[in-house]
Design an enzyme around this catalytic site. Structure first.
Site, PDB file in Angstrom:
ATOM      1  N   THR A  12      84.156 138.274 101.143  1.00 23.62           N
ATOM      2  CA  THR A  12      83.768 138.530  99.743  1.00 23.62           C
ATOM      3  C   THR A  12      84.332 137.485  98.780  1.00 23.62           C
ATOM      4  N   GLY A  13      85.122 136.543  99.282  1.00 25.53           N
ATOM      5  CA  GLY A  13      85.715 135.527  98.415  1.00 25.53           C
ATOM      6  C   GLY A  13      84.776 134.353  98.181  1.00 25.53           C
ATOM      7  N   GLN A  14      85.285 133.365  97.447  1.00 24.67           N
ATOM      8  CA  GLN A  14      84.460 132.179  97.151  1.00 24.67           C
ATOM      9  C   GLN A  14      83.956 131.512  98.428  1.00 24.67           C
ATOM     10  N   ASP A  15      84.884 131.141  99.302  1.00 23.82           N
ATOM     11  CA  ASP A  15      84.479 130.400 100.502  1.00 23.82           C
ATOM     12  C   ASP A  15      83.688 131.292 101.448  1.00 23.82           C
ATOM     13  N   ASP A  58      91.389 145.253 107.703  1.00 24.30           N
ATOM     14  CA  ASP A  58      92.345 144.680 106.756  1.00 24.30           C
ATOM     15  C   ASP A  58      93.303 143.795 107.534  1.00 24.30           C
ATOM     16  N   LEU A  80      89.590 133.415 106.513  1.00 22.00           N
ATOM     17  CA  LEU A  80      89.622 132.979 105.113  1.00 22.00           C
ATOM     18  C   LEU A  80      90.374 133.963 104.220  1.00 22.00           C
ATOM     19  N   ALA A  81      90.653 135.158 104.707  1.00 21.14           N
ATOM     20  CA  ALA A  81      91.284 136.168 103.857  1.00 21.14           C
ATOM     21  C   ALA A  81      92.722 135.776 103.539  1.00 21.14           C
ATOM     22  N   SER A  84      95.388 134.566  97.560  1.00 25.07           N
ATOM     23  CA  SER A  84      95.174 133.118  97.417  1.00 25.07           C
ATOM     24  C   SER A  84      95.563 132.571  96.046  1.00 25.07           C
ATOM     25  N   THR A 127      96.206 124.887 103.425  1.00 30.77           N
ATOM     26  CA  THR A 127      96.024 124.467 102.032  1.00 30.77           C
ATOM     27  C   THR A 127      96.908 123.294 101.637  1.00 30.77           C
ATOM     28  N   GLU A 129      98.509 123.255  99.062  1.00 34.74           N
ATOM     29  CA  GLU A 129      99.714 123.830  98.443  1.00 34.74           C
ATOM     30  C   GLU A 129     100.922 123.718  99.374  1.00 34.74           C
ATOM     31  N   TYR A 155     103.090 131.689  97.945  1.00 29.31           N
ATOM     32  CA  TYR A 155     101.800 131.446  98.599  1.00 29.31           C
ATOM     33  C   TYR A 155     101.896 130.253  99.563  1.00 29.31           C
ATOM     34  N   LYS A 159     101.524 130.298 103.614  1.00 28.13           N
ATOM     35  CA  LYS A 159     100.473 129.498 104.270  1.00 28.13           C
ATOM     36  C   LYS A 159     101.059 128.562 105.321  1.00 28.13           C
TER      37      LYS A 159
HETATM   38  P1  NAP Z   1      89.386 134.064  97.419  1.00 25.22           P
HETATM   39  O1  NAP Z   1      88.126 133.855  96.660  1.00 25.22           O
HETATM   40  O2  NAP Z   1      90.629 134.461  96.688  1.00 25.22           O
HETATM   41  O3  NAP Z   1      89.080 135.149  98.577  1.00 25.22           O
HETATM   42  C1  NAP Z   1      90.117 135.782  99.268  1.00 25.22           C
HETATM   43  C2  NAP Z   1      89.512 136.822 100.185  1.00 25.22           C
HETATM   44  O4  NAP Z   1      90.566 137.441 100.941  1.00 25.22           O
HETATM   45  C3  NAP Z   1      88.751 137.955  99.480  1.00 25.22           C
HETATM   46  O5  NAP Z   1      87.568 138.196 100.193  1.00 25.22           O
HETATM   47  C4  NAP Z   1      89.703 139.131  99.619  1.00 25.22           C
HETATM   48  O6  NAP Z   1      89.046 140.381  99.648  1.00 25.22           O
HETATM   49  C5  NAP Z   1      90.313 138.840 100.983  1.00 25.22           C
HETATM   50  N1  NAP Z   1      91.538 139.569 101.243  1.00 25.22           N
HETATM   51  C6  NAP Z   1      92.683 139.591 100.508  1.00 25.22           C
HETATM   52  N2  NAP Z   1      93.596 140.387 101.083  1.00 25.22           N
HETATM   53  C7  NAP Z   1      93.039 140.886 102.214  1.00 25.22           C
HETATM   54  C8  NAP Z   1      93.473 141.764 103.228  1.00 25.22           C
HETATM   55  N3  NAP Z   1      94.682 142.323 103.210  1.00 25.22           N
HETATM   56  N4  NAP Z   1      92.648 142.043 104.253  1.00 25.22           N
HETATM   57  C9  NAP Z   1      91.397 141.514 104.296  1.00 25.22           C
HETATM   58  N5  NAP Z   1      90.909 140.687 103.348  1.00 25.22           N
HETATM   59  C10 NAP Z   1      91.726 140.376 102.318  1.00 25.22           C
HETATM   60  O7  NAP Z   1      89.774 132.738  98.236  1.00 25.22           O
HETATM   61  P2  NAP Z   1      88.879 131.427  98.512  1.00 25.22           P
HETATM   62  O8  NAP Z   1      89.013 130.493  97.358  1.00 25.22           O
HETATM   63  O9  NAP Z   1      87.551 131.814  99.010  1.00 25.22           O
HETATM   64  O10 NAP Z   1      89.720 130.757  99.692  1.00 25.22           O
HETATM   65  C11 NAP Z   1      89.487 131.122 101.061  1.00 25.22           C
HETATM   66  C12 NAP Z   1      90.741 130.816 101.869  1.00 25.22           C
HETATM   67  O11 NAP Z   1      91.048 129.424 101.777  1.00 25.22           O
HETATM   68  C13 NAP Z   1      92.001 131.542 101.396  1.00 25.22           C
HETATM   69  O12 NAP Z   1      92.779 131.806 102.547  1.00 25.22           O
HETATM   70  C14 NAP Z   1      92.699 130.524 100.521  1.00 25.22           C
HETATM   71  O13 NAP Z   1      94.083 130.774 100.476  1.00 25.22           O
HETATM   72  C15 NAP Z   1      92.357 129.248 101.261  1.00 25.22           C
HETATM   73  N6  NAP Z   1      92.279 128.027 100.446  1.00 25.22           N
HETATM   74  C16 NAP Z   1      91.532 128.013  99.313  1.00 25.22           C
HETATM   75  C17 NAP Z   1      91.410 126.822  98.600  1.00 25.22           C
HETATM   76  C18 NAP Z   1      90.553 126.750  97.353  1.00 25.22           C
HETATM   77  O14 NAP Z   1      90.692 125.767  96.601  1.00 25.22           O
HETATM   78  N7  NAP Z   1      89.640 127.696  97.139  1.00 25.22           N
HETATM   79  C19 NAP Z   1      92.061 125.658  99.063  1.00 25.22           C
HETATM   80  C20 NAP Z   1      92.803 125.725 100.238  1.00 25.22           C
HETATM   81  C21 NAP Z   1      92.894 126.911 100.947  1.00 25.22           C
HETATM   82  P3  NAP Z   1      88.774 141.266  98.329  1.00 25.22           P
HETATM   83  O15 NAP Z   1      87.427 140.829  97.848  1.00 25.22           O
HETATM   84  O16 NAP Z   1      88.812 142.641  98.862  1.00 25.22           O
HETATM   85  O17 NAP Z   1      89.876 140.967  97.365  1.00 25.22           O
HETATM   86  O1  F7E Z   2      95.727 126.389  89.144  1.00 23.58           O
HETATM   87  C1  F7E Z   2      97.336 125.351  86.040  1.00 23.58           C
HETATM   88  C2  F7E Z   2      98.191 125.918  87.160  1.00 23.58           C
HETATM   89  O2  F7E Z   2      95.228 128.705  89.917  1.00 23.58           O
HETATM   90  C3  F7E Z   2      95.512 124.999  89.034  1.00 23.58           C
HETATM   91  C4  F7E Z   2      94.021 128.199  95.059  1.00 23.58           C
HETATM   92  O3  F7E Z   2      92.681 128.243  95.496  1.00 23.58           O
HETATM   93  O4  F7E Z   2      94.037 125.796  95.091  1.00 23.58           O
HETATM   94  C5  F7E Z   2      94.252 126.921  94.263  1.00 23.58           C
HETATM   95  O5  F7E Z   2      95.583 126.926  93.759  1.00 23.58           O
HETATM   96  C6  F7E Z   2      96.494 124.428  88.016  1.00 23.58           C
HETATM   97  C7  F7E Z   2      97.946 124.846  88.237  1.00 23.58           C
HETATM   98  O6  F7E Z   2      94.760 126.728  91.431  1.00 23.58           O
HETATM   99  C8  F7E Z   2      96.231 128.077  83.930  1.00 23.58           C
HETATM  100  O7  F7E Z   2      99.552 126.023  86.760  1.00 23.58           O
HETATM  101  C9  F7E Z   2      97.123 126.126  83.658  1.00 23.58           C
HETATM  102  O8  F7E Z   2      98.764 123.726  87.993  1.00 23.58           O
HETATM  103  O9  F7E Z   2      93.309 127.112  89.518  1.00 23.58           O
HETATM  104  P1  F7E Z   2      94.692 127.331  89.974  1.00 23.58           P
HETATM  105  P2  F7E Z   2      95.979 126.268  92.355  1.00 23.58           P
HETATM  106  O10 F7E Z   2      97.261 126.849  91.932  1.00 23.58           O
HETATM  107  O11 F7E Z   2      95.907 124.775  92.458  1.00 23.58           O
HETATM  108  C10 F7E Z   2      94.915 125.715  96.237  1.00 23.58           C
HETATM  109  C11 F7E Z   2      94.564 124.483  97.027  1.00 23.58           C
HETATM  110  C12 F7E Z   2      94.935 126.960  97.022  1.00 23.58           C
HETATM  111  O12 F7E Z   2      95.113 126.932  98.236  1.00 23.58           O
HETATM  112  C13 F7E Z   2      94.958 128.246  96.265  1.00 23.58           C
HETATM  113  O13 F7E Z   2      94.527 129.317  97.105  1.00 23.58           O
HETATM  114  O14 F7E Z   2      96.145 124.930  86.723  1.00 23.58           O
HETATM  115  N1  F7E Z   2      96.961 126.308  84.999  1.00 23.58           N
HETATM  116  N2  F7E Z   2      96.685 127.194  82.992  1.00 23.58           N
HETATM  117  C14 F7E Z   2      96.405 127.512  85.200  1.00 23.58           C
HETATM  118  N3  F7E Z   2      96.030 128.135  86.335  1.00 23.58           N
HETATM  119  C15 F7E Z   2      95.457 129.359  86.217  1.00 23.58           C
HETATM  120  N4  F7E Z   2      95.043 129.996  87.336  1.00 23.58           N
HETATM  121  N5  F7E Z   2      95.277 129.959  84.995  1.00 23.58           N
HETATM  122  C16 F7E Z   2      95.643 129.360  83.812  1.00 23.58           C
HETATM  123  O15 F7E Z   2      95.466 129.910  82.736  1.00 23.58           O
END
Ligand code: NAP
Ligand code: F7E
Length: 337
Positions: A12-15, A58, A80-81, A84, A127, A129, A155, A159
Site C-alpha cells: 500500500t506504500g509508494q513503491d 504483519d 518493502l514494508a 519509513s 536505503t 540513510e 530508521y 535499516k
Molecule cells: P511507504 O510509502 O512509507 O510504505 C511503507 C509500507 O510499509 C506501507 O505499505 C505500510 O503499510 C507498510 N508497513 C508499515 N509497517 C508495517 C508492518 N508492521 N507490517 C506490514 N506492513 C507494514 O514507503 P516507500 O516510500 O514505498 O518505501 C518502500 C521501502 O523502501 C521502505 O522499506 C522504505 O524504508 C524503503 N526506502 C524508501 C526510499 C524512498 O525514497 N521512498 C528510499 C530508500 C528506501 P500501511 O499502509 O498499513 O501503513
Molecule cells: O526529508 C527535510 C528533512 O522526510 C528530506 C524516506 O523515504 O528517503 C526518505 O527519507 C529532508 C530532510 O525524506 C521538512 O529534515 C525539512 O533533511 O522527505 P524526507 P528523508 O528523511 O530523506 C530515504 C532515502 C528513506 O529511506 C526514507 O524512508 O527534508 N525537511 N522540512 C522535512 N522533511 C519532512 N518530512 N517534513 C518537513 O516539513
C-alpha cells in the site's frame, strides 16, 4: 515456464503501488501483504489493482508471514514494508527497530522455515540513510556499494540491521537475497508526510487559494532525488540478475530543499517563495543527514538500469499531479492520493 508469482510487503506504500503495476504488466501473479483490520484500505487498493490477492499479515507477526509465504509460494519476495519516515522513527524508535529491523529477519525466516531458501528470491529495501552524509565518509563521486555506513537516525540504524541480516542469510544459507540501496525517490504516489510531496501539495493548494503558506524545517539539506517509477524497475532488474548482489540506485545529482522549492513554485508562476514558507522547529530532527549523493555505476553497468526522469521533470510531474488532483471537479489519478 509458467506464470511467476511475487509477494510484496508494503504493497500500500509508494513503491508498493509502482511495483505492483510493473509486475502485473510483466505478467506476474501478485500477492500483497496488507496489515490492520480496515476493509477500507483493502477496498481502495483493490479498486486500482483488482488482480492482486491481498493477504492479511504483519511484519511484526512471524506466524502471519509464514502463512503469507505458504499461501503465495512466491518466486520473488519484495520486502518493502517498514516504518519509513525518518522523523517518525525518532519519536517511535522501538517500533522502528521491530518493524524496519527485526521485520526483515521475520521475512527471511518465513522463507527459510517453509523450505523455500532455494526457491524464493528476496529483495530487501535498503536505503541511502545508512550512509549518514557526514564529511569524513562522503566520497566525491557519490556513495557506492563499498562506502562506509554511519546511520544518523533510528530508521537508518534499523535499516542497517535489515541490510546485514539479508547479506548474512545469503552467505549462511545460500539464499538468493539482494539489497537495493536506494536514494530518495518520489512521485505522485509519495506520502504527504515526506518533504517533496508536502511541498508540491502545498504549492498546488496555494495556487488554488486553498492554503496561505507551508511550514517546513531545515531547507539546506541536499538529497539525490529520483522518480519512484524508475526505481522499482531497478528492484525488479536486481532479482532478474543471475547472482544475488547489492546495488545502489541513484541519479548522481544532489539538490537542496531550497532548489526543490524554487522549481515547484516556478510551476505556479512564483519566483520569490520566501513569503510562502514558514519555519517550524517541529519538522527538524535531532540529527540531520546534510547531503546525500549516490553513484549508480554498478547498477548501470551490470543491470543496464537507467533512470529516465530528471530533477526538473520530477518536480513538474508532482506539481501538475497535485494541481489536477485538487482542482474543482477533478478526481484522483489511479491509486495516488
Ligand atoms: P511507504 O510509502 O512509507 O510504505 C511503507 C509500507 O510499509 C506501507 O505499505 C505500510 O503499510 C507498510 N508497513 C508499515 N509497517 C508495517 C508492518 N508492521 N507490517 C506490514 N506492513 C507494514 O514507503 P516507500 O516510500 O514505498 O518505501 C518502500 C521501502 O523502501 C521502505 O522499506 C522504505 O524504508 C524503503 N526506502 C524508501 C526510499 C524512498 O525514497 N521512498 C528510499 C530508500 C528506501 P500501511 O499502509 O498499513 O501503513
Ligand atoms: O526529508 C527535510 C528533512 O522526510 C528530506 C524516506 O523515504 O528517503 C526518505 O527519507 C529532508 C530532510 O525524506 C521538512 O529534515 C525539512 O533533511 O522527505 P524526507 P528523508 O528523511 O530523506 C530515504 C532515502 C528513506 O529511506 C526514507 O524512508 O527534508 N525537511 N522540512 C522535512 N522533511 C519532512 N518530512 N517534513 C518537513 O516539513
Amino acid at each position: 515456464m509458467g506464470t511467476k508469482s511475487a509477494l510484496i510487503t508494503g504493497v500500500t506504500g509508494q513503491d508498493g503501488g509502482h511495483l505492483t503495476k510493473l509486475l502485473l504488466e510483466e505478467g506476474y501473479e501478485v500477492f500483497g501483504v496488507i496489515r490492520g483490520q480496515s476493509n477500507l484500505k483493502k477496498d481502495v487498493f483493490l479498486q486500482e489493482f483488482p488482480a492482486v490477492t491481498l493477504i492479511e499479515a504483519d511484519l511484526l507477526d512471524s506466524s502471519s508471514l509464514i502463512r503469507a509465504v505458504e499461501q503465495s509460494d512466491p518466486d520473488e519476495f519484495y520486502n518493502l514494508a517498514a516504518i519509513s519516515h525518518v522523523g517518525y522513527s525518532f519519536k517511535n524508535p522501538t517500533l522502528t527497530l521491530d518493524t524496519t529491523g527485526r521485520g526483515v529477519l521475520n521475512a527471511l525466516e518465513a522463507i527459510r522455515l517453509t523450505g523455500r531458501a532455494e526457491k524464493t528470491k528476496f529483495y530487501q529495501a535498503s536505503t541511502s540513510e545508512m550512509y549518514g552524509g557526514l564529511d569524513y565518509n562522503r566520497p566525491g563521486l557519490g556513495y557506492d556499494e563499498n562506502s562506509l555506513f554511519h546511520p544518523r537516525s533510528p530508521y537508518g540504524v534499523a535499516k542497517l540491521y535489515g541490510h546485514w541480516i539479508t547479506k548474512n542469510y545469503r552467505e549462511s544459507y545460500g539464499m538468493y537475497a539482494s539489497c537495493g540501496i536506494l536514494f530518495n525517490h518520489e512521485g505522485e504516489r509519495r506520502g504527504l508526510e515526506f518533504v517533496t510531496r508536502k511541498i508540491t501539495d502545498a504549492v498546488a493548494r496555494i495556487s488554488l487559494g486553498l492554503q496561505d503558506d507551508v511550514q517546513l524545517g531545515d531547507l539546506w539539506p541536499k538529497r539525490d532525488w529520483g522518480y519512484a517509477g524508475d526505481y522499482v524497475r531497478g528492484m525488479w532488474q536486481m532479482l532478474q540478475h543471475p547472482e544475488p548482489d547489492d546495488f545502489v540506485l541513484a541519479t548522481g545529482e544532489t539538490h537542496s530543499i531550497e532548489e526543490f522549492l524554487t522549481l515547484a513554485f516556478a510551476q505556479i508562476g512564483i519566483d520569490d517563495w520566501s513569503a510562502y514558507v514558514k519555519r517550524n522547529e517541529n519538522f527538524t530532527r535531532p540529527a540531520e543527514v546534510d547531503i546525500l549523493l549516490g553513484n549508480p555505476a554498478k547498477a548501470e553497468d551490470m543491470l543496464g538500469w537507467r533512470r529516465e526522469v530528471d530533477f526538473p521533470g520530477l518536480v513538474e510531474t508532482m506539481v501538475r499531479h497535485d494541481v489536477a488532483r485538487l482542482s474543482p471537479g477533478r478526481s484522483t489519478v489511479g491509486g495516488a492520493v
